[in-house]
Write an enzyme that holds these catalytic residues in place. Sequence first.
Site, PDB file in Angstrom:
ATOM      1  N   ASP A  71      -4.638   0.779  -9.478  1.00 46.47           N
ATOM      2  CA  ASP A  71      -6.067   0.499  -9.637  1.00 46.47           C
ATOM      3  C   ASP A  71      -6.439   0.332 -11.109  1.00 46.47           C
ATOM      4  O   ASP A  71      -7.202  -0.564 -11.474  1.00 46.47           O
ATOM      5  CB  ASP A  71      -6.898   1.629  -9.012  1.00 46.47           C
TER       6      ASP A  71
ATOM      7  N   GLU B 132       0.836  -1.202   0.000  1.00 48.24           N
ATOM      8  CA  GLU B 132       0.000   0.000   0.000  1.00 48.24           C
ATOM      9  C   GLU B 132       0.872   1.255   0.000  1.00 48.24           C
ATOM     10  O   GLU B 132       1.875   1.318   0.724  1.00 48.24           O
ATOM     11  CB  GLU B 132      -0.883  -0.027   1.253  1.00 48.24           C
TER      12      GLU B 132
END
Length: 380
Positions: free
Chosen positions: A174, A35
């Site tokens: 994404d 992340e």
Amino acid sequence: MTIQHESLPQTFENAFHREPEIVSEAPGRVNLMGEHTDYNEGFVLPVAIDRTVRVAAAAAADRATVRAYSGAFDARDEWRIGAPRRTGRREWRDYVRGVVWALLDGGYVLRGVDLAIAGDVPLASGLSSSAALEVAVAGAICALSGIDIEPQRLALLCQKAENQFVGVQSGIMDQLAAASSRAGHALLIDCRSLEPQCVPLPDDIAIIVVDSKVPRRLGETPYNERREDCAAAAQALGLASLRDAAIDDVQRLPEPLERRARHVVLENQRLLEAVDALRSRDLARLGELMYESHASLRDDFEVSTPELDLLVELASRTKGVLGARLTGAGFGGCTVNLVERVALAGFEAGVVERYREQADLPATMLICTAVDGLKISRLG
Ligand code: GLA
């Protein structure tokens, strides 16, 4: 609001009084590990989930106008294809206009289109509804304009739309997950080379997303500030990106840059170890790495919330849960949990129901299936 019982082609017909030619579908994603590493040229491990944005589309009669209808907002948009403008509100229209802007800027010759948009990726939950929207819209427009485009190039153009048109400095994870994923697999992406590799997921383990129901829209969070911290840390170390930082170098940085950089360096290491663990079925180790990732996002990167911490803590005390962490940018949104399939009922009671009582928020859970990225179907 979306009319629940109406099919997407029907929505299209109601909006434009004609039939659609194609349906373009792109999934949301959950990230298993890695992340705030993508914009530091690091590694990520997203899984495309069975929640998608779908766009029914047909070439416009006049070749030069884009008309769009959003089922989620029951709202329309229309403009001459060559001149998309920002609304200034970072709303759904900006994502659609931004994709057209980025394709035109990339030198593609587009024809006008009619687009009806629907989907079931929860909004403002950290499951990348925006990237799914961008990729589905780009896929539809390219298909109708006769443009054959590589998934990686399409993902980069969608990221450009989000960065430069909408104004959110998101990384590439994404959009690549929405464009390039393969069913049954996680997608290991080296965000420096952009080379994706498919990593098979075990059948006996469920990936469960729990929505804390603390909403956040990326553009309204300190996401861009975290990006700036990382860029400042890399610059102070004389590096192009934190991908090349060593843990010993990081200690020389002033706060908060030291903690931000430590998270990125160790998160990349954790990710590579997590991929090894997944490949060798050492799921206990994979779970531990997920908890370590969460602690690092909470303490060093400071993107967690008390609600996400509570969800992870409840998961850690529940039988059959191998690991849990916040997923996506943080600041609200969801956790991702790896759970033995035999323990699913206990998970709902131990995590979701307890959270509802303790946080007084209507958490929901989603047992994810790993699906393919962008799909275009011709109708009729
Ligand atoms: C958001 C961004 C991604 C990535 C994650 C954090 O989802 O869109 O590019 O930076 O946050 O890992």
